[in-house]
Design a protein around this motif. Structure first.
Motif, PDB file in Angstrom:
ATOM      1  N   HIS A   8     -15.165  13.185  -6.883  1.00 19.24           N
ATOM      2  CA  HIS A   8     -14.886  11.749  -7.535  1.00 19.24           C
ATOM      3  C   HIS A   8     -13.490  11.392  -6.692  1.00 19.24           C
ATOM      4  CE1 HIS A   8     -14.145   9.068 -10.486  1.00 19.24           C
ATOM      5  NE2 HIS A   8     -12.908   9.458 -10.889  1.00 19.24           N
ATOM      6  N   PHE A   9     -12.631  12.088  -6.523  1.00 16.94           N
ATOM      7  CA  PHE A   9     -11.463  11.835  -5.598  1.00 16.94           C
ATOM      8  C   PHE A   9     -11.788  11.427  -4.467  1.00 16.94           C
ATOM      9  CE2 PHE A   9      -7.932  12.697  -2.850  1.00 16.94           C
ATOM     10  CZ  PHE A   9      -6.867  12.160  -3.487  1.00 16.94           C
ATOM     11  N   GLN A  10     -12.978  11.692  -3.789  1.00 14.83           N
ATOM     12  CA  GLN A  10     -13.029  11.214  -2.346  1.00 14.83           C
ATOM     13  C   GLN A  10     -13.831   9.944  -2.461  1.00 14.83           C
ATOM     14  OE1 GLN A  10     -15.186  13.999   0.356  1.00 14.83           O
ATOM     15  NE2 GLN A  10     -15.166  12.846   1.985  1.00 14.83           N
ATOM     16  N   GLU A  11     -14.592   9.628  -3.504  1.00 14.96           N
ATOM     17  CA  GLU A  11     -15.247   8.361  -3.519  1.00 14.96           C
ATOM     18  C   GLU A  11     -14.326   7.572  -4.016  1.00 14.96           C
ATOM     19  OE1 GLU A  11     -18.126   9.103  -6.652  1.00 14.96           O
ATOM     20  OE2 GLU A  11     -19.265  10.618  -5.513  1.00 14.96           O
ATOM     21  N   THR A  12     -13.258   7.639  -5.042  1.00 17.09           N
ATOM     22  CA  THR A  12     -12.220   6.862  -5.265  1.00 17.09           C
ATOM     23  C   THR A  12     -11.429   6.137  -4.195  1.00 17.09           C
ATOM     24  OG1 THR A  12     -11.883   8.009  -7.431  1.00 17.09           O
ATOM     25  CG2 THR A  12     -10.254   6.506  -7.007  1.00 17.09           C
ATOM     26  N   VAL A  13     -10.909   7.259  -3.207  1.00 15.51           N
ATOM     27  CA  VAL A  13     -10.306   6.820  -1.916  1.00 15.51           C
ATOM     28  C   VAL A  13     -10.974   6.062  -1.278  1.00 15.51           C
ATOM     29  CG1 VAL A  13      -9.426   7.719   0.144  1.00 15.51           C
ATOM     30  CG2 VAL A  13      -8.931   9.236  -2.010  1.00 15.51           C
ATOM     31  N   ASN A  14     -12.370   6.208  -1.350  1.00 16.13           N
ATOM     32  CA  ASN A  14     -13.336   5.220  -0.303  1.00 16.13           C
ATOM     33  C   ASN A  14     -13.302   3.794  -1.186  1.00 16.13           C
ATOM     34  OD1 ASN A  14     -15.252   5.011   1.633  1.00 16.13           O
ATOM     35  ND2 ASN A  14     -16.827   4.787  -0.057  1.00 16.13           N
ATOM     36  N   GLU A  15     -13.460   3.961  -2.183  1.00 15.96           N
ATOM     37  CA  GLU A  15     -13.362   2.510  -3.021  1.00 15.96           C
ATOM     38  C   GLU A  15     -11.880   1.830  -2.927  1.00 15.96           C
ATOM     39  OE1 GLU A  15     -14.240   3.410  -7.115  1.00 15.96           O
ATOM     40  OE2 GLU A  15     -16.539   4.099  -6.442  1.00 15.96           O
ATOM     41  N   LEU A  16     -10.890   2.503  -2.888  1.00 15.83           N
ATOM     42  CA  LEU A  16      -9.614   1.920  -2.751  1.00 15.83           C
ATOM     43  C   LEU A  16      -8.941   1.607  -1.535  1.00 15.83           C
ATOM     44  CD1 LEU A  16      -7.659   3.835  -5.791  1.00 15.83           C
ATOM     45  CD2 LEU A  16      -8.779   1.509  -5.770  1.00 15.83           C
ATOM     46  N   LEU A  17      -9.726   2.209  -0.360  1.00 19.46           N
ATOM     47  CA  LEU A  17      -9.076   1.865   0.886  1.00 19.46           C
ATOM     48  C   LEU A  17      -9.561   0.551   1.451  1.00 19.46           C
ATOM     49  CD1 LEU A  17      -7.318   3.332   2.902  1.00 19.46           C
ATOM     50  CD2 LEU A  17      -9.087   4.184   4.246  1.00 19.46           C
ATOM     51  N   ILE A  18      -8.842  -0.342   1.169  1.00 23.21           N
ATOM     52  CA  ILE A  18      -9.068  -1.762   1.909  1.00 23.21           C
ATOM     53  C   ILE A  18      -8.170  -2.253   3.079  1.00 23.21           C
ATOM     54  CG2 ILE A  18      -9.268  -4.074   1.348  1.00 23.21           C
ATOM     55  CD1 ILE A  18     -10.106  -3.162  -1.788  1.00 23.21           C
ATOM     56  N   ARG A  19      -6.864  -2.176   2.759  1.00 18.39           N
ATOM     57  CA  ARG A  19      -5.938  -2.714   3.662  1.00 18.39           C
ATOM     58  C   ARG A  19      -5.769  -2.047   4.809  1.00 18.39           C
ATOM     59  NH1 ARG A  19       0.212  -3.005   2.765  1.00 18.39           N
ATOM     60  NH2 ARG A  19       0.701  -4.195   4.319  1.00 18.39           N
ATOM     61  N   HIS A  20      -5.826  -0.635   4.529  1.00 19.02           N
ATOM     62  CA  HIS A  20      -5.454   0.477   6.025  1.00 19.02           C
ATOM     63  C   HIS A  20      -7.004   0.952   6.415  1.00 19.02           C
ATOM     64  CE1 HIS A  20      -1.234  -0.271   5.712  1.00 19.02           C
ATOM     65  NE2 HIS A  20      -1.394   0.160   4.467  1.00 19.02           N
ATOM     66  N   LYS A  21      -8.025   0.251   6.477  1.00 19.10           N
ATOM     67  CA  LYS A  21      -9.218   0.579   6.783  1.00 19.10           C
ATOM     68  C   LYS A  21      -9.779   1.145   7.972  1.00 19.10           C
ATOM     69  CE  LYS A  21     -13.999   0.522   4.972  1.00 19.10           C
ATOM     70  NZ  LYS A  21     -14.825  -0.051   3.883  1.00 19.10           N
ATOM     71  N   SER A  22      -8.829   0.644   9.123  1.00 21.24           N
ATOM     72  CA  SER A  22      -9.147   0.974  10.550  1.00 21.24           C
ATOM     73  C   SER A  22      -8.676   2.503  10.511  1.00 21.24           C
ATOM     74  CB  SER A  22      -8.139   0.210  11.529  1.00 21.24           C
ATOM     75  OG  SER A  22      -8.031   0.782  12.611  1.00 21.24           O
ATOM     76  N   ILE A  23      -9.647   3.249  11.431  1.00 22.71           N
ATOM     77  CA  ILE A  23      -9.213   4.493  11.738  1.00 22.71           C
ATOM     78  C   ILE A  23      -7.796   4.633  12.198  1.00 22.71           C
ATOM     79  CG2 ILE A  23     -10.271   4.341  14.080  1.00 22.71           C
ATOM     80  CD1 ILE A  23     -10.256   7.527  11.887  1.00 22.71           C
ATOM     81  N   LEU A  24      -7.165   3.452  13.142  1.00 21.45           N
ATOM     82  CA  LEU A  24      -5.971   3.646  13.756  1.00 21.45           C
ATOM     83  C   LEU A  24      -4.820   3.482  12.497  1.00 21.45           C
ATOM     84  CD1 LEU A  24      -6.425   0.859  16.458  1.00 21.45           C
ATOM     85  CD2 LEU A  24      -6.350   3.714  16.565  1.00 21.45           C
ATOM     86  N   ASP A  25      -5.192   2.998  11.733  1.00 24.31           N
ATOM     87  CA  ASP A  25      -4.163   2.906  10.383  1.00 24.31           C
ATOM     88  C   ASP A  25      -4.461   4.083   9.388  1.00 24.31           C
ATOM     89  OD1 ASP A  25      -3.291   0.278  10.446  1.00 24.31           O
ATOM     90  OD2 ASP A  25      -4.719  -0.479   9.238  1.00 24.31           O
ATOM     91  N   VAL A  26      -5.451   4.856   9.288  1.00 25.73           N
ATOM     92  CA  VAL A  26      -5.785   6.032   8.666  1.00 25.73           C
ATOM     93  C   VAL A  26      -5.160   7.206   9.394  1.00 25.73           C
ATOM     94  CG1 VAL A  26      -7.540   7.755   7.886  1.00 25.73           C
ATOM     95  CG2 VAL A  26      -7.968   5.263   7.463  1.00 25.73           C
ATOM     96  N   LEU A  27      -5.046   7.190  10.655  1.00 29.76           N
ATOM     97  CA  LEU A  27      -4.310   8.246  11.339  1.00 29.76           C
ATOM     98  C   LEU A  27      -2.809   8.106  11.141  1.00 29.76           C
ATOM     99  CD1 LEU A  27      -6.742   8.349  14.714  1.00 29.76           C
ATOM    100  CD2 LEU A  27      -6.317  10.365  12.663  1.00 29.76           C
ATOM    101  N   SER A  28      -2.389   6.830  11.525  1.00 28.79           N
ATOM    102  CA  SER A  28      -1.090   6.696  11.544  1.00 28.79           C
ATOM    103  C   SER A  28      -0.555   6.875  10.137  1.00 28.79           C
ATOM    104  CB  SER A  28      -0.648   5.440  12.040  1.00 28.79           C
ATOM    105  OG  SER A  28      -1.182   4.257  11.395  1.00 28.79           O
ATOM    106  N   LYS A  29      -1.294   6.436   9.095  1.00 29.42           N
ATOM    107  CA  LYS A  29      -0.658   6.629   7.731  1.00 29.42           C
ATOM    108  C   LYS A  29      -0.838   8.182   7.244  1.00 29.42           C
ATOM    109  CE  LYS A  29       0.147   3.595   5.052  1.00 29.42           C
ATOM    110  NZ  LYS A  29       1.522   2.949   4.810  1.00 29.42           N
TER     111      LYS A  29
END
Ligand SMILES: [Zn+2]
Length: 131
Positions: A8-29
């Motif tokens: 459920h947590f993993q699905e929620t993260v998937n739904e909420l991750l909009i602004r920093h969706k790029s892999i570059l953003d995810v890695l740096s965040k």
């Protein structure tokens, strides 16, 4: 059977991750979130004072067993987190989990599988897995 809470947590993260969706953003965040956990822990020592760090080089006998090493090495921490610092660190750990989970989503990795694989590795290595 997958763990419902973690899925459920993993699905929620998937739904909420909009602004920093790029892999570059995810890695740096993810890196930033890790640094923020670090910083919040340091602030518990340097600004709040609920924790203290008392570190020195351990004296290790040449014939020490692995079980003795477990007693010799310590956390170097004295005291315990006050409720305020604990809350702050928990929030920062939550952000860290969010971006770790986002990375899992981007790489099509199930977070629960990561837990299971790591637990199996720890169970196999047991006391010999000291890092
Ligand atoms: Zn504190």
């Amino acid at each position: 059977m997958k763990d419902l809470l973690i899925d459920h947590f993993q699905e929620t993260v998937n739904e909420l991750l909009i602004r920093h969706k790029s892999i570059l953003d995810v890695l740096s965040k993810l890196n930033e979130a890790s640094a923020r956990v670090h910083r919040a822990t340091v602030k518990a020592v340097t600004q709040c004072g609920c924790l203290k760090i008392d570190a020195k080089k351990p004296i290790i006998p040449e014939d020490a067993t692995i079980l003795q090493l477990k007693e010799i090495f310590d956390t170097h921490l004295k005291g315990e987190l006050c409720p305020n610092c604990k809350d702050t660190i928990e929030k920062e750990m939550g952000r860290l989990l969010f971006y770790l989970t986002a990375l899992c989503n981007h790489l099509d990795i199930n977070l629960y599988d990561v837990f299971i694989k790591e637990q199996k590795a720890l169970d196999t290595l047991n006391i010999f897995n000291f890092t």
